[in-house]
Write an enzyme that holds these catalytic residues in place. Sequence first.
Site, mmCIF file in Angstrom:
data_model
loop_
_atom_site.group_PDB
_atom_site.id
_atom_site.type_symbol
_atom_site.label_atom_id
_atom_site.label_comp_id
_atom_site.label_asym_id
_atom_site.label_seq_id
_atom_site.Cartn_x
_atom_site.Cartn_y
_atom_site.Cartn_z
ATOM 1 N N ALA A 1 7.140 16.150 -0.100
ATOM 2 C CA ALA A 1 6.834 17.698 -0.761
ATOM 3 C C ALA A 1 7.201 17.129 -2.365
ATOM 4 C CB ALA A 1 8.791 17.957 -0.501
ATOM 5 N N LYS B 1 4.119 24.404 -2.086
ATOM 6 C CA LYS B 1 5.579 24.379 -2.575
ATOM 7 C C LYS B 1 6.380 25.004 -3.700
ATOM 8 C CE LYS B 1 9.193 21.509 -3.471
ATOM 9 N NZ LYS B 1 10.352 20.081 -3.399
ATOM 10 N N LEU C 1 10.034 3.174 -4.265
ATOM 11 C CA LEU C 1 11.098 2.046 -3.432
ATOM 12 C C LEU C 1 11.621 0.406 -4.332
ATOM 13 C CD1 LEU C 1 10.393 2.964 -0.289
ATOM 14 C CD2 LEU C 1 11.443 4.407 -1.836
ATOM 15 N N GLY D 1 0.425 -1.351 0.644
ATOM 16 C CA GLY D 1 0.236 0.203 0.085
ATOM 17 C C GLY D 1 0.628 1.049 0.291
#
Length: 521
Positions: free
Chosen positions: A60, A88, A343, A22
């Site tokens: 970010a 941002k 990742l 997830g």
Amino acid sequence: MTVSDSTTSEGREVERVVIVGGGTAGWMAAAALSRFLDNGRRQFHLVESEAIGTVGVGEATIPPILNFNRMLDINENEFLRETQGTIKLGIEFVNWGRIGDRYTHPFGFFGQELHGIAFHQLWLREQGRGNPGYISDYCMSAVAAANGRFGRPSQNTKPPVSEMLYAFHFDASLYARYLRGRAEKQGVRRHEGRIVQVHRDSELGDVRSVELESGERIEGDLFIDCSGFRALLIGETLGVGYEDWSQWLPVDRAIPVPTTNIATPDPFTRATAHSAGWQWRIPLQHRTGNGHVYCSAFMDDDEAERILMANLEGEPFADRRVIRFTTGRRKQSWSHNVIALGLSSGFLEPLESTSIHLIQNGIQRLLALFPDRQISSIERDEYNRGMQDLYEDIRDFIILHYKATQRDDTPFWRHVRDMAVPETLTRKLELWRLHGRVFREGAELFGLTSWVAVLLGQNIWPDTYEPIVDTLDEAKVAVAFKEMRERYYAAAMALPSQEEFLRMAGAWAAQDVRPQVAAAQ
């Protein structure tokens, strides 16, 4: 027809898509794939375990996130409320070129071309004639950020506010929860449990199912590996190798810690260089995200924590957690019938806030190349080529920040200053040093403004400017510069503060959990 080492059984349609993991990557994939690939027959499953944590420090983003949210028809004000998000406008870098230096890598672009000549070339000439100010004085996003202002550009917005680009800071765990709600409404079925075994096709080698501790088997035709650093499918099961880039990007650990807000949040990220790495500061509505990214070959964990804690602005409210990583990427993001996102596909340190963009790009690339009945090696290879190019593009830009330094105060900075870099980056630097020229190649993520901001911000000056600049009248250029600079500043000061904007837009979270003294400011 050319097919890969993978095909759906008997050429049947890809009917079952299984997302393993997830977090941000998994729920971004679930929300997007279920929205655009639901043909009435296709099923989408997501497997995750609450017992397995997520890294969740990617708070970010960069401007392409707006396109992803619009794809999903996400209301921006609702999204900001639900994720405790802020605006941002760029990144402020502190102590990177030399200790005491400070510059902004803004979103948007610098100034305006004159007769087709890039603005930074004109600025370089003006720098030699007088004092035109910082180049960031001529960027709408940078000027607004420096003054804490924001106004959302629209189709009816006039220059220079219409030139402003922006992205978001948000709580990654809240973003995942927000997307989960949308994905489940779109029919995604979530399975809770830890995977204990992966079953493969004995002939093709494809993944056919994952088995949970409960004994439940979840079969699929296509699998999305969002299992994090573990890379359960792409790495452990299929054995796809990992390309290690630590010779160029040696930082390999991070300690994240949230703190209370002490003031209204700034509309920019800050990256402050320390003795063997750097510290991030990401302001949200309800807290500030902080972290120290460092190289364990030059600093131990205790020293890294001490430096981080000594440089926090608010009160920390979480225990120390050390994240270990190796910068690099999988040699293939798509192998057999498995696509790796997040990742599991690779990791580049968060210096330029690209982690979530890599997930987004991988999803959009998959939508463009989604297989129907057979997985073509041509389409799979195109996916892998595109992801490789993107990773290498970002890699070179991040390396630039370390290579382009004059710091010699610590062994770490001497090491990265003197290290050899990829040929692709060497070529860019050599071209820049002659006449300040930067060319965007292919679909590179970072364009002219980005390279100019970092190179000039870290004192890498070209020998001279383009000779064509001298064909322009000096007096007229000086007047244009003065008018531009005044116009950007006046436009910024006419905007509300970021917090005022978010509250007026209904984008500020209903529950204000900041300390009372800060909330009253």
